[in-house]
Design a protein around this motif. Sequence first.
Motif: not given
Length: 385
Positions: A140, A144, A150, A347, A349-352, A354-355
Motif C-alpha cells: 500500500e 501511495d 491501484s 487495493y 486508494p481513491d475512495q470514489g 473504490r466505491r
Amino acid sequence: MTIATARLADGIGSIPAADWDACAGTGNPFLSHAFLSALERSGSVGARSGWQAIPIVVDGADGRPAAVAPAYAKSHSQGEYVFDHGWADAWSRAGGSYYPKLQVAVPFTPVPGPRLLLRPDADGGAAGGAAGPALIAGIEAIVDQHGLSSAHATFVDPGQLPLFEAAGWLVREGTQFHWRNEGYASFDGFLDALASRKRKGIRKERAAAVEGLEIVHLSGAEITERHWDAFWRFYQDTGSRKWGRPYLTRPFFSMMGEAMGDRVLMILALRGGRPIAGALNLIGGEALYGRYWGCSEDVPFLHFELCYYQAIDAAIARGLKTVEAGAQGEHKLARGYAPVPTWSAHYIPDQGFRRAVADFVVRERASVESDQAYLGEMTPFRKGE
C-alpha cells in the motif's frame, strides 16, 4: 522476532535464491526463485514487456527476508487473466491514469497460490502474524508514495484472503476448472465414477486422438534442446493466435529446463518420431499444473488428450491431488474438471473509484457464484445411476 518495514528489491535475481525459496516453500513451482528469475533473465519480463519486476521484501531481525511478494509495475493489463480493462477505461474517462499499477502475481500464469510468501521460522510466518500485514502495508505504501492507481494480488490462495480483507482490500471471485483425484488407482478408475454415456464418449475421444500417434512423457534430462525447439514452435503458434504475440521468449524454456527440469513434464504427440503437438506441465507438491499447448497438425481431440486426459494419467501415477489446467474453458467440464472459485484482492486508494469497483465486485460475485452452482450440476459424474 522484530519485523522491519518493507523495501523494494531490484528484481527477483537480486535476492539470494535460498532466501527467496525459504519464504516461497517448495509446493508451488511458479513461486520458486528458479522460475521467476528465469522470466527476468530471459527477457520475458522487464520494462520492455510492461512487467517490471519490483519484488517487495520485509526483513527479519536476522537480516534475512521474513516475507517477500512477487510484485511488478505494470503499464498494461495483459497476461493477468483477471480482467480489469473496464476499470482502466472508467478511470481514464474520469480523467485519471490507471497505469502504471502494481501487480502481485506470477506473470502470465493463472495458477492460484500464496502471494504473501512468509518464511515459516520468522515471526509472522503463519497467517495472522506480523510479516503478512507488514508486507501488505508495504504494498500500500508503494502505491501511495508513487501515485499509482491501484495494487492487485491475483489468484490468491484462499487461506491468505483474511489478511487482505483485514487490510480493507476488495476481494473478487472468479472460476477455474480443476480435476480432483479421489484416490483413483488408474484412469479407468476415474472413468468408473462417470455416467456411462460420458465414459463411452471419453474413450472414443481418446482412441480417435491417438490413432497413428505415439504419446511420450518427458522430464528432467530427457528434455533436450531439440524438444524445446519443437515446443517453442507450438507455443509461438498458439501465442500468436491467442495473444497477438507470445509472452515468453525462447531462452526462457531452456533456462527453466536447466534450473528446474525435474519439475517439468512435457507431453508430446509424435507422428513417425516427429513431434506434431505438445503440452507443458509443471509438477507441484500436490498438483499438476497444465500451462501451454500447441500443435503443427490439426488432429481432432488431440488437445483434450494431451492437456486433460494425459494430465490425469500423470497425476494419478504421481499420487497428486489435483490437475489445474489453466484459465477458463467450460469444455473441461465434460472431461471431469469441476468448477472451483479463484480469488483476487485489490487495493484502490481513491475512495470514489473504490466505491464504484466495490459495487461492481459485489454484483459480479453473485453472477459468478450462480454460474458455479449451475456448472457444478453439469459435471459428468454419476448421479444415482
